[in-house]
Design a protein around this motif. Structure first.
Motif, PDB file in Angstrom:
ATOM      1  N   PRO A 226       0.971  -1.166  -0.067  1.00 38.46           N
ATOM      2  CA  PRO A 226       0.085  -0.147   0.099  1.00 38.46           C
ATOM      3  C   PRO A 226       0.846   1.096  -0.097  1.00 38.46           C
ATOM      4  CG  PRO A 226      -0.731  -1.699   1.606  1.00 38.46           C
ATOM      5  CD  PRO A 226       0.402  -2.407   1.036  1.00 38.46           C
ATOM      6  N   ALA A 227       1.927   1.507   0.813  1.00 39.05           N
ATOM      7  CA  ALA A 227       2.573   2.337   0.743  1.00 39.05           C
ATOM      8  C   ALA A 227       3.676   2.753  -0.295  1.00 39.05           C
ATOM      9  CB  ALA A 227       3.700   2.270   1.925  1.00 39.05           C
ATOM     10  N   THR A 230       0.879   4.172  -2.949  1.00 38.09           N
ATOM     11  CA  THR A 230       0.613   5.453  -2.781  1.00 38.09           C
ATOM     12  C   THR A 230       1.759   6.340  -3.116  1.00 38.09           C
ATOM     13  OG1 THR A 230      -0.921   4.555  -0.971  1.00 38.09           O
ATOM     14  CG2 THR A 230      -0.040   6.951  -0.792  1.00 38.09           C
ATOM     15  N   ARG A 234       1.484   9.276  -6.019  1.00 39.19           N
ATOM     16  CA  ARG A 234       1.794  10.754  -5.599  1.00 39.19           C
ATOM     17  C   ARG A 234       2.893  11.216  -6.448  1.00 39.19           C
ATOM     18  NH1 ARG A 234       2.085  10.077   1.025  1.00 39.19           N
ATOM     19  NH2 ARG A 234      -0.413   9.923   1.120  1.00 39.19           N
TER      20      ARG A 234
END
Length: 450
Positions: A226-227, A230, A234
């Motif tokens: 998930p990180a 993300t 971004r």
């Protein structure tokens, strides 16, 4: 340097991996739809299978890019080859729709796993050997050319192989045993592709030695996904250059969706019958891949003549937009002159897209860290796929004629204009943890904005 290879060897191995992975997929282009209909599937069922492939690839783009960054390029590429191998066998021999659908899902998963991993391996290796300022564009161009050449070769071979072998529809019955009813002439390219995938997996495991990376486990990689995803999403928001690259990928996706959706019908209308139109479309697809390969090969020269990667992208996407607009301008015309102009436009589109790719990726790799390289490539691929899907829906409901072609051409032209030189732009900053990319022609395009 222990365990790594020099830049020239890395370039050669990267090209080989591109050929071995994309040749089997090229073999499926011509026979796939015909094979599925030969198995008794309706067009709606065939469309569902194709959608399953596309949606799987799109859904897994970012997660698999994160796995490549965490677990290593070689592991993920080998997994991609194994999934594609299983997919080709299921599609080639499967008779039940659910088996074929499963094969398409596995092929989509393999496509997602492969996205960016080989390129990330090449860039990692060059950076270890030559530093962050190592020259990337030549290797990226050769890899792109090799991909297009493999697709072109596979398209021709996959379309011609059953006819060249003189196989009849009763091939399975001739061979007897368990193959009866399973092996059709159109299955042969799929099974040949599966054999090539075996060679691909073996080559990846033996030839792609990776630079040292922190130890990671599958469980840890999944926990960190998930990180990682993300951070990839971004990236385009905080970096103007990356944002332009992603928008350019979306513009290319719109152009490709337009030409791939409209060309088969236009070819059938030109020849007067669906069968002859299919042959013409296969020939055009092969020619498109050849033009893309030539464009990729010319990418370093284009960048030198244009004054750097950014201006090379402007010139290349502009060339592709001119080609697609030329296809639109001739959509309502007939005759030899109009057909010749349309063929020229088709070639210019793929030539321009092929030339733009290496320069765009050369810029992208200068803006990301090794830990997020494959993820960034997956975001770029996702932008292309999503824009292409949206454009396909819009083009599909527009009336026939020049308008759908002009819409795709306008999208690509807008993508090209994103790279127009702007005066007084602030210098670009490299992302934290990565040295700035050193473009050999930086002094010649200092006015281009970031």
């Amino acid at each position: 340097m222990t365990g790594t290879v020099d830049t020239r060897t890395a370039r050669r191995r990267y090209v080989t991996v591109c050929v071995l992975f994309w040749l089997p997929l090229g073999l499926t282009i011509a026979p796939l739809i015909l094979l599925l209909t030969e198995r008794g599937m309706t067009l709606a069922a065939v469309a569902g299978c194709l959608a399953a492939h596309s949606l799987t690839a799109a859904a897994l783009e970012l997660p698999t890019g994160g796995l490549s960054d965490a677990l290593g390029r070689r592991t993920v590429l080998a997994a991609a080859g194994l999934l594609t191998l299983a997919a080709l066998v299921l599609i080639g021999l499967g008779t039940a729709p659910w088996l074929i659908g499963l094969g398409m899902v596995l092929m989509g998963a393999g496509r997602a796993l492969s996205s960016g991993s080989a390129e990330a391996w090449y860039v990692d290796t060059v950076h270890v050997h030559a530093g962050p300022g190592g020259e990337l564009r030549t290797g990226l161009a050769r890899g792109s050319s090799a991909t297009s050449a493999a697709l072109a070769t596979g398209t021709l071979l996959g379309g011609a192989l059953p006819w060249l072998l003189g196989l009849g529809p009763d091939l399975g019955a001739r061979l007897g045993g368990a193959t009866a009813g399973l092996l059709l002439p159109l299955s042969v390219p799929m099974l040949l592709g599966a054999a090539v995938e075996i060679a691909f997996v073996a080559y990846v495991l033996t030839a792609l030695r990776e630079p040292p990376r922190p130890a990671a486990t599958v469980r840890g990689a999944l926990r960190d996904l998930p990180a990682t995803v993300t951070a990839g999403l971004r990236l385009g928001g905080r970096d103007a250059l990356v944002r332009r690259i992603l928008l350019g990928a979306g513009a290319a996706g719109s152009a490709l969706a337009t030409v791939e959706l409209l060309t088969p019908g236009r070819a059938a209308a030109l020849t007067g019958e669906a069968e002859a139109g299919a042959v013409l479309f296969a020939t055009l697809a092969c020619a498109g891949f050849v033009c893309s390969a030539v464009g990729s090969h010319l990418a370093p020269l284009t960048a030198r003549l244009a004054g750097g990667s950014e201006r090379a992208v402007l010139v290349s996407l502009g060339t592709g937009a001119c080609g697609l607009l030329l296809l639109g301008a001739t959509a309502a015309s007939t005759g030899f002159g109009s057909d010749a102009l349309a063929a020229t436009g088709y070639g210019l589109l793929y030539l321009g897209l092929g030339a733009a790719g290496p320069s765009e990726n050369d810029l992208l790799h200068g803006r990301v860290t090794p830990s997020g390289r494959a993820t960034a490539l997956s975001v770029q691929s996702l932008a292309l796929q999503l824009a292409g899907a949206l454009t396909g829906l819009v083009v599909g409901v527009l009336p026939s004629g020049p308008l759908p072609w002009l819409l795709g051409g306008a999208a690509l032209l807008a993508g090209a204009l994103l790279w127009s030189p702007r005066t007084g732009a602030a210098p670009r900053d490299a992302p934290e943890g990565d040295a700035p990319h050193q473009d050999r022609n930086a002094g010649r395009h200092a006015g281009v904005s970031g």
